[in-house]
Design a protein around this motif. Structure first.
Motif, PDB file in Angstrom:
ATOM      1  N   ALA A  85       5.240  -6.152 -10.150  1.00 53.49           N
ATOM      2  CA  ALA A  85       4.137  -6.218  -9.198  1.00 53.49           C
ATOM      3  C   ALA A  85       3.303  -7.480  -9.419  1.00 53.49           C
ATOM      4  O   ALA A  85       2.917  -8.171  -8.458  1.00 53.49           O
ATOM      5  CB  ALA A  85       3.265  -4.974  -9.327  1.00 53.49           C
ATOM      6  N   LEU A  99       1.804 -10.179   1.163  1.00 51.43           N
ATOM      7  CA  LEU A  99       2.117  -8.773   0.916  1.00 51.43           C
ATOM      8  C   LEU A  99       2.439  -8.034   2.213  1.00 51.43           C
ATOM      9  O   LEU A  99       3.005  -6.935   2.176  1.00 51.43           O
ATOM     10  CB  LEU A  99       0.965  -8.077   0.196  1.00 51.43           C
ATOM     11  CG  LEU A  99       0.604  -8.615  -1.189  1.00 51.43           C
ATOM     12  CD1 LEU A  99      -0.407  -7.693  -1.868  1.00 51.43           C
ATOM     13  CD2 LEU A  99       1.835  -8.786  -2.058  1.00 51.43           C
ATOM     14  N   ASP A 120       3.782  -4.696   0.513  1.00 55.11           N
ATOM     15  CA  ASP A 120       2.719  -3.866  -0.068  1.00 55.11           C
ATOM     16  C   ASP A 120       3.112  -2.392  -0.087  1.00 55.11           C
ATOM     17  O   ASP A 120       2.791  -1.670  -1.046  1.00 55.11           O
ATOM     18  CB  ASP A 120       1.386  -4.075   0.655  1.00 55.11           C
ATOM     19  CG  ASP A 120       1.380  -3.530   2.074  1.00 55.11           C
ATOM     20  OD1 ASP A 120       2.389  -3.697   2.772  1.00 55.11           O
ATOM     21  OD2 ASP A 120       0.364  -2.922   2.475  1.00 55.11           O
ATOM     22  N   LEU A 123       5.608  -1.979  -2.972  1.00 55.59           N
ATOM     23  CA  LEU A 123       4.901  -2.047  -4.253  1.00 55.59           C
ATOM     24  C   LEU A 123       4.242  -0.718  -4.616  1.00 55.59           C
ATOM     25  O   LEU A 123       4.205  -0.330  -5.782  1.00 55.59           O
ATOM     26  CB  LEU A 123       3.839  -3.141  -4.210  1.00 55.59           C
ATOM     27  CG  LEU A 123       4.317  -4.589  -4.346  1.00 55.59           C
ATOM     28  CD1 LEU A 123       3.235  -5.547  -3.892  1.00 55.59           C
ATOM     29  CD2 LEU A 123       4.716  -4.878  -5.790  1.00 55.59           C
ATOM     30  N   SER A 124       3.713  -0.019  -3.620  1.00 56.82           N
ATOM     31  CA  SER A 124       2.948   1.212  -3.877  1.00 56.82           C
ATOM     32  C   SER A 124       3.770   2.483  -3.693  1.00 56.82           C
ATOM     33  O   SER A 124       3.220   3.583  -3.707  1.00 56.82           O
ATOM     34  CB  SER A 124       1.717   1.259  -2.958  1.00 56.82           C
ATOM     35  OG  SER A 124       2.106   1.228  -1.597  1.00 56.82           O
ATOM     36  N   MET A 276      -4.076  -4.215  -7.782  1.00 56.99           N
ATOM     37  CA  MET A 276      -3.097  -3.462  -8.561  1.00 56.99           C
ATOM     38  C   MET A 276      -3.634  -2.098  -8.961  1.00 56.99           C
ATOM     39  O   MET A 276      -2.875  -1.127  -9.033  1.00 56.99           O
ATOM     40  CB  MET A 276      -2.693  -4.251  -9.813  1.00 56.99           C
ATOM     41  CG  MET A 276      -1.924  -5.524  -9.523  1.00 56.99           C
ATOM     42  SD  MET A 276      -1.481  -6.453 -11.035  1.00 56.99           S
ATOM     43  CE  MET A 276      -0.127  -5.443 -11.663  1.00 56.99           C
ATOM     44  N   TYR A 292      -0.395  -1.018  -7.328  1.00 58.66           N
ATOM     45  CA  TYR A 292       0.783  -1.854  -7.496  1.00 58.66           C
ATOM     46  C   TYR A 292       1.154  -1.841  -8.977  1.00 58.66           C
ATOM     47  O   TYR A 292       0.599  -2.581  -9.780  1.00 58.66           O
ATOM     48  CB  TYR A 292       0.511  -3.292  -7.046  1.00 58.66           C
ATOM     49  CG  TYR A 292       0.062  -3.462  -5.613  1.00 58.66           C
ATOM     50  CD1 TYR A 292       0.475  -2.584  -4.613  1.00 58.66           C
ATOM     51  CD2 TYR A 292      -0.772  -4.518  -5.243  1.00 58.66           C
ATOM     52  CE1 TYR A 292       0.065  -2.751  -3.300  1.00 58.66           C
ATOM     53  CE2 TYR A 292      -1.169  -4.707  -3.938  1.00 58.66           C
ATOM     54  CZ  TYR A 292      -0.761  -3.816  -2.972  1.00 58.66           C
ATOM     55  OH  TYR A 292      -1.170  -3.989  -1.667  1.00 58.66           O
TER      56      TYR A 292
END
Length: 447
Positions: A85, A99, A120, A123-124, A276, A292
Motif C-alpha cells: 500500500a 488512486l 483505492d 487497496l481497501s 492508510m 490501506y
C-alpha cells in the motif's frame, strides 16, 4: 498471508494513567504461551521512542535445538500489505498514478469487470474481488514456482463477488494485482522496488521479499495437526504465489524502523499515512474498518491500527495504539501458534486495562458469590470451584485450571488478561466473557 483478523476489543475501557508491567511480567506472559523446546514467539513492545520489551522463547530449529532470539528473521505474511500500500501511495505522490485509476490502465489484459476496479478500492479490500488462495484446487498449484504473470493469468478468471464498494472482503488477489501495478509503473520488480524505496532508505538491512522457495533456514517454520500440537513440517507453498500479498521476511528491529519511518513521514507524506489509517467508506456510507494495509478496529478496548499475517510455518501480528503511542509486534514460527493473545496480554498488563487481581483477604467473599455451574444459550458450560483457598474453572469437559480473582467482580483464567464479569440482575447470576480481541461475548447463566 490470508488469516482472518480477530474482531473488536473491550468496549468502554480507558487507558490507566499508571503502568506496572516490567520485564519479568512480560517474560512470564510469554512463557505462558510458549515452551522452550517447541517453536515459539518473539515480541517487541515500544512506547514512543522507548523500547519497553524485546524477548523470545522457543526454538528456531527443533532438530538442531537452536533457540529463538530477538534478532532473527521471520516471515510476516499479510503484514506485507502495508508495504504494498505504501509503495502505491509513493507512486501516487510522484504523480505516476492516481488512486482513482482503474486496474486496466496498467494491466490491459484484465477482463472488463477486473479492469474497471479503482486502485483505492483494491487497496481497501472493497472492490469485490475474490480471494485466490481459498479454493481447494489451488493448493497443488501453489507448491511450484511461477512468475507473477503466470499466477495472475490463472487467478483473475474467478468472477467478482459483488459490485465494487458494496462490501468488504479480504482479497489476496487484489494485492497481487497491486504488485503488478507497482512493477508496470516503476519499471522495477516488486522486490527491487521495496528494496530501493523502502528497505534501504529506512535501514531495514535484514528485510527482503521472498520470490521463490519457502525462505531461509535460520528460523524454520512449523505447523501442527494433532491435539498435542506436535510440530510438523508446514504445507508447502512456493513464495512466488505470495509475493506482494505476503512475501516479506524481516526482524523485530526492522519492523520498528518501518513503524517509525511510516508514522514519521519518511516513507510517505503525512496525508498519505492518514489515508492508510482512515477507514474506507462503502457505497451505503458505512465504514469498512480497513484503510490501506491496516485494520482499524478497537483491540484491548482501545483504537488501534493493526494487521495479522500468516504463511505456512509462520504467524505474525503488529498493532499500534495511537492514544498510548504504543507499538507492539509478535512473530511466531508455528502457524498454529498465534502471537496475538500473548501480545495483547502484555499490552493490557502494561496499560492496566483489565481489572486488577484481588488481594487474598477478599478472595473468600468473592468465591462464595462465584462458585457454581454456568451455561450459555449455546450450551457452553463453565464450572467454578473453590478448593483449599484456590479458585478453579473448568470449561465443559476440559482441564480444570486455576482462576485469578479480580476487582469489580471479575476473574480470569491464569495466564491471560481475558476475563469474565460476574453480575446479578433480578436474582439471576451471569458471567459475561470479555476478550481483548472480540470484546463482550454471550453470557453464561448460573444453573
Amino acid at each position: 498471508m490470508g488469516i482472518k483478523p480477530y474482531h473488536a476489543g473491550i468496549i468502554g475501557l480507558a487507558i490507566s494513567c499508571s503502568v506496572h508491567a516490567d520485564k519479568n511480567d512480560f517474560d512470564a506472559t510469554l512463557a505462558c504461551y510458549t515452551q522452550p523446546d517447541q517453536p515459539g514467539i518473539a515480541v517487541r513492545i515500544e512506547q514512543g521512542n522507548k523500547l519497553l520489551y524485546s524477548g523470545a522463547n522457543g526454538l528456531a530449529d527443533i532438530k538442531r535445538k537452536r533457540p529463538l532470539n530477538t534478532e532473527q528473521v521471520f516471515q510476516i505474511g499479510s503484514i506485507t500489505k502495508q508495504f504494498t500500500a505504501a509503495a502505491i501511495l509513493q507512486l501516487a505522490e510522484r504523480n505516476k498514478l492516481s488512486l482513482q485509476d482503474p486496474l486496466g490502465k496498467f494491466i490491459p489484459s484484465l477482463s472488463t469487470d477486473y479492469g474497471k476496479l479503482t486502485l483505492d478500492r483494491v487497496l481497501s479490500h472493497t472492490a469485490g474481488l475474490p480471494n485466490y488462495n481459498e479454493g481447494p484446487e489451488i493448493g497443488a498449484k501453489m507448491a511450484h514456482y511461477r512468475t507473477l504473470d503466470q499466477i495472475l493469468s490463472q487467478i483473475v478468471q474467478a468472477p467478482m463477488i459483488y459490485p465494487s464498494g458494496e462490501g468488504h472482503t479480504y482479497s489476496n488477489t487484489g494485492y497481487l494485482l497491486l504488485g503488478k501495478v507497482i512493477e508496470q509503473v516503476s519499471g522495477l520488480s516488486y522486490k527491487d522496488y521495496l528494496q530501493q524505496h523502502i528497505f534501504t532508505p529506512l535501514g531495514m538491512k535484514n528485510s527482503q521479499v521472498l520470490t521463490k522457495g519457502t525462505g531461509g533456514d535460520e528460523v524454520k517454520g512449523y505447523s501442527s495437526v494433532d491435539s498435542k500440537r506436535t510440530p510438523v513440517a508446514p504445507f508447502h507453498v512456493d513464495r512466488s504465489w505470495i509475493y506482494s500479498a505476503g512475501g516479506i521476511e524481516t526482524t523485530l528491529a526492522d519492523m520498528s524502523r518501518w513503524h517509525h519511518g511510516l508514522k514519521g513521514g519518511k516513507v510517505v507524506k503525512p496525508a498519505s499515512y492518514r489515508a492508510m489509517v482512515t477507514s474506507a467508506i462503502l457505497n451505503d456510507g458505512t465504514p469498512a474498518t480497513y484503510g490501506y494495509g491496516f485494520y482499524l478496529r478497537p483491540l484491548a478496548g482501545l483504537p488501534s491500527y493493526f494487521h495479522e499475517g500468516g504463511v505456512p510455518g509462520f504467524l505474525a501480528m503488529t498493532v499500534y495504539f495511537p492514544e498510548a503511542d504504543l507499538y507492539a509486534l509478535g512473530l511466531s514460527n508455528r502457524d498454529t501458534l498465534h502471537p496475538g493473545p500473548a501480545l495483547l496480554d502484555m499490552v493490557a498488563q502494561y496499560l492496566n486495562i483489565t481489572p486488577k487481581p484481588l488481594p487474598d483477604t477478599e478472595l473468600s467473599r468473592f468465591a462464595k458469590a462465584l462458585v457454581g455451574e454456568y451455561q450459555s444459550a449455546g450450551q457452553q458450560s463453565l464450572k467454578v470451584t473453590f478448593e483449599k483457598g484456590i479458585l478453579y474453572g473448568q470449561k465443559g469437559q476440559g482441564e480444570k485450571r486455576k482462576l485469578i480473582a479480580r476487582a469489580n467482580h471479575a476473574f480470569s483464567f491464569e495466564c491471560t488478561q481475558n476475563y469474565y464479569q460476574l453480575s446479578v440482575t433480578e436474582g439471576t447470576t451471569s458471567l459475561t466473557p470479555v476478550g481483548l480481541y472480540r470484546g463482550k461475548g454471550k453470557p453464561l447463566f448460573k444453573l
